[in-house]
Design an enzyme around this catalytic site. Structure first.
Site, PDB file in Angstrom:
ATOM      1  N   ASP A   1       0.874  -1.166   0.000  1.00  0.00           N
ATOM      2  CA  ASP A   1       0.000   0.000   0.000  1.00  0.00           C
ATOM      3  C   ASP A   1       0.919   1.226   0.000  1.00  0.00           C
ATOM      4  O   ASP A   1       2.133   1.097   0.131  1.00  0.00           O
ATOM      5  CB  ASP A   1      -0.946  -0.024   1.204  1.00  0.00           C
ATOM      6  CG  ASP A   1      -0.212  -0.130   2.524  1.00  0.00           C
ATOM      7  OD1 ASP A   1      -0.866  -0.351   3.553  1.00  0.00           O
ATOM      8  OD2 ASP A   1       1.023   0.006   2.531  1.00  0.00           O
TER       9      ASP A   1
ATOM     10  N   ASP B   1      -7.545  -7.903   1.105  1.00  0.00           N
ATOM     11  CA  ASP B   1      -6.526  -8.087   2.150  1.00  0.00           C
ATOM     12  C   ASP B   1      -7.138  -7.670   3.469  1.00  0.00           C
ATOM     13  O   ASP B   1      -8.020  -6.791   3.503  1.00  0.00           O
ATOM     14  CB  ASP B   1      -5.285  -7.210   1.875  1.00  0.00           C
ATOM     15  CG  ASP B   1      -5.497  -5.800   2.427  1.00  0.00           C
ATOM     16  OD1 ASP B   1      -6.086  -4.981   1.707  1.00  0.00           O
ATOM     17  OD2 ASP B   1      -5.103  -5.547   3.589  1.00  0.00           O
TER      18      ASP B   1
ATOM     19  N   CYS C   1      -5.261 -28.643  12.402  1.00  0.00           N
ATOM     20  CA  CYS C   1      -6.484 -29.418  12.647  1.00  0.00           C
ATOM     21  C   CYS C   1      -6.235 -30.928  12.532  1.00  0.00           C
ATOM     22  O   CYS C   1      -6.951 -31.727  13.120  1.00  0.00           O
ATOM     23  CB  CYS C   1      -7.572 -28.984  11.684  1.00  0.00           C
ATOM     24  SG  CYS C   1      -8.129 -27.300  12.011  1.00  0.00           S
TER      25      CYS C   1
ATOM     26  N   HIS D   1      -3.810 -21.874  11.164  1.00  0.00           N
ATOM     27  CA  HIS D   1      -5.173 -22.333  10.871  1.00  0.00           C
ATOM     28  C   HIS D   1      -6.020 -21.233  10.233  1.00  0.00           C
ATOM     29  O   HIS D   1      -6.686 -21.460   9.217  1.00  0.00           O
ATOM     30  CB  HIS D   1      -5.891 -22.823  12.120  1.00  0.00           C
ATOM     31  CG  HIS D   1      -7.364 -22.982  11.863  1.00  0.00           C
ATOM     32  ND1 HIS D   1      -7.879 -24.038  11.126  1.00  0.00           N
ATOM     33  CD2 HIS D   1      -8.407 -22.162  12.148  1.00  0.00           C
ATOM     34  CE1 HIS D   1      -9.189 -23.878  10.987  1.00  0.00           C
ATOM     35  NE2 HIS D   1      -9.541 -22.745  11.592  1.00  0.00           N
TER      36      HIS D   1
ATOM     37  N   CYS E   1     -11.501 -29.107   8.382  1.00  0.00           N
ATOM     38  CA  CYS E   1     -10.319 -28.398   7.876  1.00  0.00           C
ATOM     39  C   CYS E   1      -9.167 -29.378   7.698  1.00  0.00           C
ATOM     40  O   CYS E   1      -8.923 -30.230   8.542  1.00  0.00           O
ATOM     41  CB  CYS E   1      -9.911 -27.298   8.872  1.00  0.00           C
ATOM     42  SG  CYS E   1      -8.430 -26.382   8.383  1.00  0.00           S
TER      43      CYS E   1
END
Ligand SMILES: Nc1cc(N)c2c(=O)[nH][nH]c(=O)c2c1
Length: 384
Positions: A93, A279, A322, A348, A317
């Site tokens: 940015d 984002d 997981c 995760h 997942c």
């Protein structure tokens, strides 16, 4: 100069599109979620794990890198790809947004924004010209025009003045970029390809100002367009309404980037509206605070009810967290303030966001509604 940047729409499903960007550092399948790597690191996750998770493009913040280690330092080290050992795509940015959210004693003039560093109180000026010099020196593949993110709430007259300033700064950004784009550190080694400069649409919460900003930004002409001025405290319904009305005003053959969004159900919602890139710090920041996103809703891992839960964080997942660790163990790590809690929680959450976006892309290409996706609901309804 060979083609520096390209974007191709590969499939559509209503307003949604599956596409492919090609940057000097590789291909990016869209819609895409970009993890935020503020100071050239996605906090707690090493680059090889980011690659394993399938990250194609990540974001660096110009404001932070400008203050530390400094643009010249990064340039001397070959640019941010070499500096952080990341050979895929990077977006920066312009730095203006962080000035407003992080620094004190800032002042906006036609020239730019003067401010004091949040690190040591030193005085600085960001302008369209300096923002281009910084982003060229840092060397991201996609860089952003220098804009003013209109605060929320703001009256119409204030919003219009801010929009006009952003349009004048967009012209100056493009002129400065065109004059210096060959100075990017990897110009020669990447086949004399240059960066892509995206314009940013503002206009606050006013549909006609959003329309005017979109049309006049497109008139200036950029290879991609961002929608700024959202995730600034406005009601989410307002965001959705304005995004839905603004997207059709942007060229179909160029990527659309919605800045600073959002919750899992929101990235699905906006991808369906024709947004290609998003984002947000949410997945990584929330992870560090023990808020985890799962196919069964949100989960606050420190909750007592997980103390003896031997099950996985998310039974649906496939991420390595997981597959290996129990909720009880993750709760213990978080309660013990262990560094590993930050790493596993972030792994995760990022995996969940990236997998969600892959599913959206798959649904657009295959035309299926069978792909299970987070549903759009009030962000305050949670399963914790
Ligand atoms: N939510 C937002 C996040 C951002 N990084 C930006 C930005 O960099 N510029 N302009 C914006 O309006 C903006 C909004």
């Amino acid at each position: 100069m060979s083609m520096s940047f390209s974007f191709q729409v590969e499939a559509t499903q209503g307003a949604a599109r599956a596409g492919r960007m090609i940057t000097p550092h590789g291909e990016v399948e869209t819609p895409v979620f970009m993890p935020v790597g503020t100071v050239a690191t996605v906090k707690g996750i090493p680059q090889d794990l980011l690659e394993e998770l399938g990250v194609q493009i990540l974001l660096n913040n110009t404001y932070h890198l400008y203050l530390r280690p400094g643009v010249e330092q990064i340039r001397k080290l070959g640019g941010t790809h070499k500096f952080m050992s990341w050979d895929r795509s990077i977006l920066t940015d312009s730095g203006g947004f962080q000035v407003f959210s992080l620094s004190e004693l800032r002042k906006v003039t036609e020239e730019g924004v003067s401010f004091r560093s949040h690190l040591d109180g030193s005085s600085h000026l960001f302008s369209p010209e300096s923002a281009m010099a910084s982003q060229i020196g840092i060397g991201a593949d996609i860089i952003m025009a220098f804009d003013e993110c209109t605060e929320y709430p703001a009256e119409r007259t204030r919003t219009e003045r801010s929009m006009e300033l952003t349009l004048r700064w967009a012209e100056r950004s493009k002129n400065a970029f065109e004059a210096h784009k060959h100075e990017v550190p990897w110009f020669a080694e990447r086949g004399k390809k240059s960066q892509a400069l995206f314009g940013i649409v503002q206009g606050g919460m006013f549909p006609n100002l959003r329309k005017e900003s979109a049309e006049r930004t497109v008139e200036i002409g950029f290879p991609g367009y961002a929608l700024g001025g959202f995730s600034v405290g406005e009601p989410r319904e307002k965001t959705a309404e304005l995004v839905a009305n603004t997207v059709p005003l942007l060229p179909e053959n160029k990527p659309r980037y919605l800045m600073g969004v959002g919750y899992p159900e929101e990235i699905v919602q906006y991808a369906r509206m024709g947004i290609d890139m998003m984002d947000c710090v949410l997945p990584t920041r929330a992870a560090r605070h023990g808020l985890l996103f799962t196919s069964e809703g949100r989960l606050t891992i420190k909750n007592q009810r997980f103390a003896s839960d031997e099950g996985p964080l998310d039974p649906n997942c496939s991420c390595k967290v997981c597959k290996r660790y129990s909720r009880a163990y993750l709760r213990h790590l978080y309660a013990s303030n262990e560094v590993l809690a930050q790493v596993l929680n972030t792994t995760h959450n990022l995996s969940y966001y990236l997998d969600t976006m892959r599913r959206v892309r798959q649904a657009i290409i295959l035309g299926e509604n069978s792909v299970s996706l987070p549903v759009v609901r009030s962000p305050h309804l949670s399963a914790t």
